[in-house]
Structures are given as structure tokens and as C-alpha cells.
Design an enzyme around this catalytic site. Structure first.
Site, PDB file in Angstrom:
ATOM      1  N   ARG A  91      44.218 107.357  22.200  1.00 29.07           N
ATOM      2  CA  ARG A  91      44.697 106.238  21.369  1.00 29.07           C
ATOM      3  C   ARG A  91      44.381 104.900  22.035  1.00 29.07           C
ATOM      4  NH1 ARG A  91      49.703 104.522  21.533  1.00 29.07           N
ATOM      5  NH2 ARG A  91      50.594 106.547  21.989  1.00 29.07           N
ATOM      6  N   TYR A 148      38.742  89.841  -1.028  1.00 30.96           N
ATOM      7  CA  TYR A 148      38.887  91.247  -1.400  1.00 30.96           C
ATOM      8  C   TYR A 148      40.321  91.550  -1.853  1.00 30.96           C
ATOM      9  CZ  TYR A 148      38.506  96.346  -0.667  1.00 30.96           C
ATOM     10  OH  TYR A 148      38.492  97.709  -0.812  1.00 30.96           O
ATOM     11  N   ASP A 221      35.855  87.983   7.067  1.00 26.24           N
ATOM     12  CA  ASP A 221      35.487  89.344   6.685  1.00 26.24           C
ATOM     13  C   ASP A 221      33.978  89.330   6.418  1.00 26.24           C
ATOM     14  OD1 ASP A 221      34.939  91.706   5.292  1.00 26.24           O
ATOM     15  OD2 ASP A 221      36.939  91.786   4.386  1.00 26.24           O
ATOM     16  N   LYS A 246      31.327 100.421   4.693  1.00 26.71           N
ATOM     17  CA  LYS A 246      30.271  99.905   3.815  1.00 26.71           C
ATOM     18  C   LYS A 246      28.937  99.867   4.559  1.00 26.71           C
ATOM     19  CE  LYS A 246      33.922  99.359   1.251  1.00 26.71           C
ATOM     20  NZ  LYS A 246      34.692  98.138   1.256  1.00 26.71           N
TER      21      LYS A 246
HETATM   22  C1  LIG Z   1      36.013  97.760   1.402  1.00 26.41           C
HETATM   23  C2  LIG Z   1      36.376  96.438   1.907  1.00 26.41           C
HETATM   24  C3  LIG Z   1      37.501  96.260   2.728  1.00 26.41           C
HETATM   25  C4  LIG Z   1      38.422  97.399   3.078  1.00 26.41           C
HETATM   26  O1  LIG Z   1      37.784  98.376   3.832  1.00 26.41           O
HETATM   27  P1  LIG Z   1      38.273  99.899   3.923  1.00 26.41           P
HETATM   28  O2  LIG Z   1      37.343 100.514   4.895  1.00 26.41           O
HETATM   29  O3  LIG Z   1      38.198 100.460   2.541  1.00 26.41           O
HETATM   30  O4  LIG Z   1      39.691  99.872   4.411  1.00 26.41           O
HETATM   31  C5  LIG Z   1      37.755  94.999   3.214  1.00 26.41           C
HETATM   32  N1  LIG Z   1      36.982  93.942   2.881  1.00 26.41           N
HETATM   33  C6  LIG Z   1      35.899  94.072   2.101  1.00 26.41           C
HETATM   34  C7  LIG Z   1      35.063  92.879   1.784  1.00 26.41           C
HETATM   35  C8  LIG Z   1      35.555  95.316   1.583  1.00 26.41           C
HETATM   36  O5  LIG Z   1      34.497  95.433   0.787  1.00 26.41           O
END
Ligand SMILES: *Cc1c(COP(=O)(O)O)cnc(C)c1O
Length: 433
Positions: A91, A148, A221, A246
């Protein structure tokens, strides 16, 4: 706070070859991405010839052990106390996870200043970044309206009940940010490199100048951008968040996230992950590290495909608007040219008959493109933001930021562009038959 528990500060080859780190930093993105994080224990330079095994793995092994034993109690004491590099409990740190983190920190922060911390999902990355910004009772977070959907939910459902004031700003209007920084004095500002789903491009450079003057942490982000397209830390951001689910991992087979934090936030992010426990598992880290190696190849193709798709949609009579940063009439054309090295793999567009019925009929008529609520995969994915990524937003907020029922988002994959375009055309044509 002990910042060095359970983590290797430098790969073994660095110790043996003092010039190695310097040499590596001068390498280009496409090279770093292939070799990043791989320690190649046993390779030339990792010890004297007598210590060198006859073979060593090319790929970082999946260290499935939850616990690491040490040579003796004294060593254990030093490692657990952070005086010596090494691992103790998974962890806190794991060699496979550390390899992915090292690779990503080299890509997002070539200066080596910032530290990457890998977590279980993009949402846990955002949670860790927000928590690291010290949002005490009464503190304000200023969030881009175009953010998001689940980030809004996270702020309103988890942080707001703890007394954090959540306010919104228009990321496409630098004056709005300045005004609200002055009047609200936020602890943190949250924005995205390229917004979802209308693909507005934020001026991260101007934002970081403004937030810095006000002493607020800028959290970016960078899921839609990736370090291939933009490095927000180089533009002055404090924390970069990714959904590695992604583009970074890129194959639609992993949920993971990562925070890349510049000082003074780096130690806090690591401590939060260690304590809250949303670690990415070793196999997940291995998948992310493997996926990352082809990021420039995949994303260059996805960007190219997105331009082809945007052009084809623009020519179709069944489409009333196309949103893509490469189009000449895109409102953030100049920011794109200045701050992005490519225009991204997403396109969104509005159907002429802009209702939900038409949107669903279009999605149902697709044959090659996958209907799914995600993006950044090797497969081309079509989604309907009002019923997927943005379904949790109140309709009034959706309307204000321009997300309509007839809006479709396409995340281009790496297929042949003509096949993607043919599928989209045929689905559009079917609406008017
Ligand atoms: C998908 C996404 C998230 C969240 O990510 P997860 O891996 O699904 O928790 C956050 N910000 C953006 C821009 C995203 O496309």
C-alpha cells in the site's frame, strides 16, 4: 510527514552511472516513453561483472507480493523509516507501480521536480489532488464549468458536505477567473487541458499566472491532452491529474489514475494515497506501463483520424455543428497553436435534427464505431454526453455550457480513417432515409 516511505528514489543504473540520469533527460519524448521506468536490473552498469546475472527481464516484472522482507531488522528499520530506499508494504509502494510512476514523471516533468503517484482510478487521482490542496472547512475551490461530470459530483457530494465551498468559473474567459480569484480567494482551481465534450482549449499558462499570484493551487486534469500534447506543469500548474484508463493505458482494459505533483504538494499526495489506500495494483501498473510505450504512435494516429473525421462531418448535410480544435473557426484556435503540440483525438458534433431520438438512432446505426461511455482507446468510440458522461449534471447546467441532446462525441481510435468516416457517414445517411 515522511515522504520517502516505500519508494525507490532512483533506478539502480543511476547509482552505477552518475551521468545516466543526465543522458536520459536529454532524450526525446518518443524514446523516453519506450524506456521510461524500466530499471533493467542486471543490465550493463548495474554492478560489477561478477554480480551481473546472465539474463535479465526486458519488461519490469509484476511484483505480486504485498510485503517485502529485508536482510535484517536494522535494514527493515531504515527502509520503513525512509532513511534507505526500498519497499516494505504494497500500500506504500511496489516496484511495478514505481516503474510506471517513474516513466510518467519523466514525461510530465522532464526537470525531475514533480513526482507521479499512481492510484486506482482517475477519480481517486482527482480526490488525492484536491485533498493535497488542504481544503479545510470554509476553503473555496474554483472549478471550470466545463469540467468532467464526476469531478463536479466528487466536489458537491464529498467535499461540499465537509464545508468546502464549491464555485464555478468559465474556463474560456480569463477575466472571469481573475474576478473570482479576487473575490473568492480559493485554495484550489480545477481545470482541464481540453474540455469535455465541446473541446474548448484552456489557456493553462494564463491560468497558472493568475492562480500563482493569488496563492491558489492549480489542478489540471490532463486526461484529454496527455504529456504528448501538453505538459501543464511546464506551464506553471501545480498538480496534474490523469485518468490513465483513457489515453495513457489506451487499450480499454484498465482502470487507473495518476497524480503528478510539483513541490510542495508531492509529499502530501503520496501520504494521502498511502493512508486512504487507493493504490493501483501491480498488474494494473504493468498494463499502464506497457500501454504508455505506444502513446505517441497511438495519439498521433488518433489526432490525424480526428482531423479526418471533423472534416468529413463538416461536409455532411445532417450535421449542424462540429467541435474540434483543428477547425479554422474553433474559438480557441490561437491558444491551441500556442500551447498544444497536436489537436487531440476527440471530435464532437451536433445532429441537425437535434433531439435524443435522432442521437440514439445515429448511435444504433453505427457498425464499426463502438457505442460506449469512455474515450482514449484504440477503438473508435461514440457516446451521447447528455445520457452518459454528463447525465449527472442538472439539465440547466448542461444547457448553459452548451451540451445539447443532439450532441455526439467521437473518440477516434487507431483504425483506418476512411473506415471510421464511412461508418459515421452511413449512420448519418440512415437518419434521412
Ligand atoms: C474518465 C475521466 C476521469 C475519471 O477517470 P476514471 O479512471 O474513470 O476514474 C476524470 N477526468 C476525465 C477528463 C476523464 O475523462
Amino acid at each position: 510527514m515522511n515522504e520517502s516511505d516505500g519508494r525507490v528514489a532512483s533506478a539502480p543504473e543511476d547509482a552505477a552511472q552518475p551521468g545516466a540520469t543526465q543522458k536520459r533527460r536529454s532524450r526525446r519524448f518518443d524514446t523516453l516513453v519506450v524506456h521510461g521506468g524500466e530499471s533493467r536490473a542486471g543490465a550493463k552498469g548495474s554492478g560489477g561483472p561478477e554480480e551481473r546475472p546472465p539474463h535479465f527481464p526486458m519488461s519490469t516484472p509484476i511484483h505480486a507480493s504485498t510485503t517485502f522482507s529485508h536482510a535484517d531488522a536494522e535494514t527493515s528499520d531504515r527502509i520503513l523509516g525512509g532513511e534507505e530506499d526500498g519497499f516494505g508494504y504494497a500500500r506504500w509502494g511496489n516496484p511495478t507501480v514505481a516503474a510506471f510512476e517513474k516513466a510518467l514523471s519523466e514525461l510530465e516533468s522532464p526537470s525531475g521536480e514533480a513526482r507521479a503517484v499512481a492510484v486506482a482510478s482517475g477519480m481517486s487521482a482527482m480526490h488525492a489532488a484536491l485533498t493535497a490542496s488542504e481544503l479545510s472547512d470554509g476553503a473555496c475551490v474554483l472549478v471550470a464549468e466545463q469540467i468532467y461530470g464526476s469531478t463536479v459530483t466528487l466536489l458537491l457530494q464529498i467535499f461540499a458536505p465537509m464545508g468546502v465551498e464549491v464555485r464555478f468559473f468559465d474556463a474560456t474567459d480569463p477575466e472571469d477567473l481573475r474576478r473570482k480569484l479576487d473575490s473568492l480567494r480559493p485554495r484550489a482551481v480545477v481545470a482541464e487541458t481540453i474540455s469535455n465534450p465541446l473541446l474548448r482549449v484552456a489557456d493553462i499558462e494564463a491560468m497558472s499566472r493568475a492562480t500563482r499570484e493569488h496563492g491558489a493551487a492549480l489542478i489540471v486534469d490532463n486526461t484529454f491532452g496527455t504529456p504528448f500534447i501538453q505538459r501543464p506543469l511546464d506551464l506553471g500548474a501545480d498538480l496534474v491529474v490523469h485518468s490513465a484508463t483513457k489515453y495513457l493505458a489506451g487499450h480499454g482494459d484498465l482502470t487507473a489514475g495518476v497524480v503528478v505533483a510539483a513541490p510542495p504538494y508531492d509529499g502530501a499526495v503520496e501520504q494521502i494515497r498511502k493512508t486512504v489506500g487507493y493504490v493501483v495494483d501491480p498488474f494494473g501498473a504493468w498494463l499502464a506501463l506497457r500501454g504508455l510505450k505506444t502513446l505517441p504512435l497511438r495519439l498521433a494516429r488518433q489526432c490525424e483520424n480526428a482531423r479526418a473525421v471533423a472534416g468529413a462531418l463538416l461536409d455532411h448535410p445532417g450535421v449542424s455543428a462540429v467541435h474540434h480544435p483543428a477547425l479554422p473557426d474553433h474559438p480557441d484556435r490561437r491558444i491551441t497553436e500556442r500551447l498544444l503540440s497536436d489537436t487531440g483525438g476527440l471530435v464532437s458534433f451536433e445532429l441537425l435534427s437535434g433531439d435524443r431520438e435522432a442521437a440514439f438512432a445515429f448511435l444504433n446505426a453505427l457498425d464499426l464505431c463502438v457505442r460506449a461511455p469512455s474515450l482514449g482507446d484504440i477503438y473508435t468510440i461514440a457516446s451521447h454526453p447528455t445520457s452518459a458522461s454528463h447525465r449527472e449534471l442538472p439539465p440547466s447546467r448542461r444547457e448553459r455550457i452548451g451540451i445539447t441532446e443532439g450532441l455526439i462525441r467521437i473518440s477516434c481510435g487507431i483504425e483506418h480513417p476512411e473506415d471510421i468516416v464511412a461508418d459515421l457517414r452511413s449512420a448519418l445517411d440512415s437518419l434521412h432515409r
